[in-house]
Design a protein around this motif. Sequence first.
Motif, PDB file in Angstrom:
ATOM      1  N   LYS A   1      24.831 -29.515   2.428  1.00  0.00           N
ATOM      2  CA  LYS A   1      23.322 -28.940   2.878  1.00  0.00           C
ATOM      3  C   LYS A   1      23.028 -28.430   3.401  1.00  0.00           C
ATOM      4  CE  LYS A   1      21.031 -30.575  -0.185  1.00  0.00           C
ATOM      5  NZ  LYS A   1      21.188 -30.131  -1.560  1.00  0.00           N
ATOM      6  N   ASP A   2      23.329 -28.329   4.463  1.00  0.00           N
ATOM      7  CA  ASP A   2      22.795 -26.989   5.691  1.00  0.00           C
ATOM      8  C   ASP A   2      23.366 -25.563   5.559  1.00  0.00           C
ATOM      9  OD1 ASP A   2      21.744 -28.815   7.776  1.00  0.00           O
ATOM     10  OD2 ASP A   2      23.060 -29.507   8.846  1.00  0.00           O
ATOM     11  N   ALA A   3      24.832 -26.139   4.523  1.00  0.00           N
ATOM     12  CA  ALA A   3      24.741 -24.819   4.686  1.00  0.00           C
ATOM     13  C   ALA A   3      23.934 -24.448   3.684  1.00  0.00           C
ATOM     14  CB  ALA A   3      26.118 -24.660   3.776  1.00  0.00           C
ATOM     15  N   GLU A   4      24.150 -24.983   2.763  1.00  0.00           N
ATOM     16  CA  GLU A   4      23.170 -24.493   1.107  1.00  0.00           C
ATOM     17  C   GLU A   4      21.634 -24.039   1.903  1.00  0.00           C
ATOM     18  OE1 GLU A   4      22.555 -27.778  -1.135  1.00  0.00           O
ATOM     19  OE2 GLU A   4      25.228 -27.811  -1.748  1.00  0.00           O
ATOM     20  N   VAL A   5      21.067 -24.443   3.021  1.00  0.00           N
ATOM     21  CA  VAL A   5      20.221 -23.751   2.809  1.00  0.00           C
ATOM     22  C   VAL A   5      20.659 -22.565   3.490  1.00  0.00           C
ATOM     23  CG1 VAL A   5      17.836 -24.508   4.668  1.00  0.00           C
ATOM     24  CG2 VAL A   5      19.154 -26.493   3.419  1.00  0.00           C
TER      25      VAL A   5
ATOM     26  N   MET B   1      15.873 -29.502  -1.223  1.00  0.00           N
ATOM     27  CA  MET B   1      15.927 -28.695  -2.083  1.00  0.00           C
ATOM     28  C   MET B   1      14.462 -29.244  -2.842  1.00  0.00           C
ATOM     29  SD  MET B   1      17.027 -26.228   0.778  1.00  0.00           S
ATOM     30  CE  MET B   1      16.087 -25.092  -0.319  1.00  0.00           C
ATOM     31  N   ASP B   2      14.123 -28.717  -3.087  1.00  0.00           N
ATOM     32  CA  ASP B   2      12.852 -28.286  -4.501  1.00  0.00           C
ATOM     33  C   ASP B   2      13.786 -28.714  -5.531  1.00  0.00           C
ATOM     34  OD1 ASP B   2       9.289 -28.189  -3.010  1.00  0.00           O
ATOM     35  OD2 ASP B   2      11.046 -29.248  -2.722  1.00  0.00           O
ATOM     36  N   ALA B   3      13.384 -28.968  -6.451  1.00  0.00           N
ATOM     37  CA  ALA B   3      13.900 -28.129  -8.208  1.00  0.00           C
ATOM     38  C   ALA B   3      13.721 -26.800  -8.282  1.00  0.00           C
ATOM     39  CB  ALA B   3      13.058 -28.718  -9.236  1.00  0.00           C
ATOM     40  N   GLY B   4      13.011 -25.717  -7.861  1.00  0.00           N
ATOM     41  CA  GLY B   4      12.578 -24.376  -7.662  1.00  0.00           C
ATOM     42  C   GLY B   4      13.176 -23.808  -6.726  1.00  0.00           C
ATOM     43  N   LYS B   5      13.053 -22.661  -6.140  1.00  0.00           N
ATOM     44  CA  LYS B   5      13.860 -21.522  -5.244  1.00  0.00           C
ATOM     45  C   LYS B   5      13.390 -22.144  -3.911  1.00  0.00           C
ATOM     46  CE  LYS B   5      17.730 -20.281  -6.851  1.00  0.00           C
ATOM     47  NZ  LYS B   5      18.717 -18.373  -6.722  1.00  0.00           N
TER      48      LYS B   5
END
Length: 285
Positions: free
Chosen positions: A157-161, A3-7
């Motif tokens: 990470k998948d869950a976060e995405v 993920m980038d620093a921003g959303k």
Amino acid sequence: MNMDAGKTLEGVGKVGFVGAGNMAQAIGGALLRTGLLKASNIYVSSPSNTNKGPWIQFGTHTTTENGCVVENSDVIFLAMKPIYLDAALMDIKNTLKQPVSNKLFVSLLAGVPLKVLEEKIHRIVPDARVIRVMPNTPVLVGAGCSVFSCGTTATKKDAEVVKMMLSTGGICQEISESLIDAAGGLSGCGPAYVYLIIEALSDGAVKMGVPRAMATQFASQTVLGAAKMVLETGKHPGQLKDEVCSPGGTTICGIHALEKGGVRSTLMEAVEAATKRAAELGKNK
């Protein structure tokens, strides 16, 4: 996936939708509206042109080949009806131009369990990760309620995405798969129940002389306001109901009529019926 620093999902890559109907449009529209994804990074497939209009207006890539979506996307939403799952996967297999790997599949299919999804998808993409999601259409206007459960190989990470994507359209929470059919019977199907309630409230006002457009506006705002009161005050709905019911007043008379009509029991039965139907759909797969 990083993920980038921003959303933003720009660092993740591209998102695809196999199926172009209302639920896919709601999620895609939320991603575009919030700027989390660019239209040029979305691929959509549909066997006909029936649902392609909004996607063309969005400026996304559209195709009739499911394999094209899978090849060009890092995250693929399976957004067809459950009965078309096998046909959609067969089309992926037949239209892939080359083997693919490192794909995350996100299923929107009511009732189809993760075990079945993984078994079927792994025949085509052996290392695929799978997450099962139950969203609802108010995602389109930023007021959705979505839940998801992760498959055996899905990563944190998948869950976060997935949570980030669905949170663009409202609230999103990870839950046990054992609860997902019931959650779908409530939040996934629930908007239809509430639309029926809004229409009925509007009908009642029209019966009493209020113009239709005005009655529908007032009914909709009343439902919105009541829901916001529950969410923002944290009070139990029963307490809020009691606060509106003055002794011998108009509201308690209306509540009495609702109780005589069995509205509470009927709504409970609606959630139960939808949950049982989701389980039936899963068994059929």
